[in-house]
Design an enzyme around this catalytic site. Structure first.
Site, PDB file in Angstrom:
ATOM      1  N   GLU A  40       0.863  -1.197   0.000  1.00 17.90           N
ATOM      2  CA  GLU A  40       0.000   0.000   0.000  1.00 17.90           C
ATOM      3  C   GLU A  40       0.899   1.248   0.000  1.00 17.90           C
ATOM      4  OE1 GLU A  40      -1.949   0.315   3.795  1.00 17.90           O
ATOM      5  OE2 GLU A  40      -3.388   1.838   3.119  1.00 17.90           O
ATOM      6  N   LYS A 111      -9.409   2.330  -1.889  1.00 20.09           N
ATOM      7  CA  LYS A 111      -9.589   1.658  -0.588  1.00 20.09           C
ATOM      8  C   LYS A 111     -10.952   1.965   0.036  1.00 20.09           C
ATOM      9  CE  LYS A 111      -7.048   0.993   3.785  1.00 20.09           C
ATOM     10  NZ  LYS A 111      -5.796   1.377   4.494  1.00 20.09           N
ATOM     11  N   CYS A 145      -4.991  -3.163   2.587  1.00 13.99           N
ATOM     12  CA  CYS A 145      -4.707  -3.215   4.030  1.00 13.99           C
ATOM     13  C   CYS A 145      -5.950  -3.447   4.890  1.00 13.99           C
ATOM     14  CB  CYS A 145      -3.934  -1.963   4.448  1.00 13.99           C
ATOM     15  SG  CYS A 145      -2.929  -2.293   5.917  1.00 13.99           S
ATOM     16  N   VAL A 172       0.091  -2.295  10.709  1.00 17.41           N
ATOM     17  CA  VAL A 172       0.655  -1.908  12.001  1.00 17.41           C
ATOM     18  C   VAL A 172       0.032  -2.721  13.144  1.00 17.41           C
ATOM     19  CG1 VAL A 172       1.346   0.407  11.317  1.00 17.41           C
ATOM     20  CG2 VAL A 172      -0.962   0.050  12.180  1.00 17.41           C
TER      21      VAL A 172
HETATM   22  C1  ACM Z   1      -3.845   0.119   7.179  1.00 15.12           C
HETATM   23  O1  ACM Z   1      -4.957   0.004   6.672  1.00 15.12           O
HETATM   24  N1  ACM Z   1      -2.854   0.729   6.552  1.00 15.12           N
HETATM   25  C2  ACM Z   1      -3.559  -0.436   8.510  1.00 15.12           C
END
Ligand code: ACM
Length: 268
Positions: A40, A111, A145, A172
């Site tokens: 990402e 996203k 992510c 993370v």
């Molecule tokens: C994320 O969505 N970058 C944790």
């Protein structure tokens, strides 16, 4: 059909787009595979402190530097790529990924589920989950992510015919890599989670990324998982036909057994 897939785990440098693009090129150029996934926001880094910073590295899907460079590289190396990047569309910022194919076709995903302070910089994605042809007409679904936290993301990709999830990540939290075994198993498809590495500091803000990028089979097996600090390309040959078998037992099937009239209705 055997299909060679993999990922390119590395540590992007915050706001250093040119340097990041050069590193990405150096890592994959000369490697002929079928599909390689990047992290990402691979071209920009993650820990933004203002929208101005995001604008300074964001670019258009149609005509941006990242798309142009990787279209050329894709044709040269006969490889499909999926790359996470910050998108500027008419001065609106999206956390996006692009699938770029050797035949010149390209597909955009924005996203859906923004994580944490991403909500300060980006607009929530409006594309829905995109499933499109990669090299040799293999169906690839795009996810970014934190989309992993919502099982509906992978489920939707499977229902749209996705055989592989290309999952660009900057993880993370500690749970995603294990959770993706279940996402693959319950949808009977391959997943490629390409995470980044390293710690990024911007003023008061610090994020440490967990690496451990991986490829998971439709039975939930780990085909490989990198270390938390590897910077490299890793590939594996998969049998793509295994993603088409949705039978669980002689009496159970991932799609035919769905009881959709009992889902999402809470009778409140
Ligand atoms: C994320 O969505 N970058 C944790």
């Amino acid at each position: 059909m055997l299909y060679q897939v993999g990922l390119c785990q590395f540590q992007p440098k915050l706001l250093q787009k040119k340097e990041n693009l050069q590193k990405m090129i150096n890592l994959v150029d000369g490697i002929e595979a079928d599909l390689i996934v990047f992290p990402e926001l691979a071209t920009s880094g993650y820990t933004f402190a203002s929208q101005e910073e995001v604008f300074s590295v964001a670019e258009s899907f149609a005509k941006g530097e990242t798309t142009m460079i990787f279209q050329e590289l894709s044709a040269k190396n006969k490889t499909s790529y999926v790359i996470g990047f910050p998108e500027n569309y008419n001065e609106q910022l999206f956390n996006s990924s692009v699938l770029i194919n050797p035949d010149g076709t390209k597909h955009l995903y924005r996203k859906t589920h923004l994580f944490n302070e991403e909500k300060l910089w980006f607009t929530p994605g409006d594309t829905g989950f995109v499933v499109a042809n990669a090299k040799n007409e293999v169906r690839v679904g795009l996810m970014i992510c934190f989309d992993w936290f919502f099982p509906e993301s992978a489920r939707t990709i499977m229902l749209k015919g996705g055989q592989i999830i290309a999952h660009c990540a900057n993880l993370v939290l500690p749970w995603c890599q294990q959770a993706m075994l279940t996402r693959s198993l319950e949808n009977r498809l391959y997943s490629i989670t390409c995470n980044r590495t390293g710690t990024e500091i911007n003023g008061e803000k610090t994020f440490s990324f967990t690496g451990m990028s991986q490829v998971i089979s439709p039975l939930g097996d780990i085909l490989f998982r990198l270390n938390n600090d590897d910077e490299k390309v890793n590939l594996v040959k998969i049998d793509i036909t295994k993603a088409n078998d949705k039978n669980i037992t002689a009496y159970n099937h991932v799609i035919k057994d769905l009881r959709t009239n009992f889902y999402w209705h809470t009778n409140k």
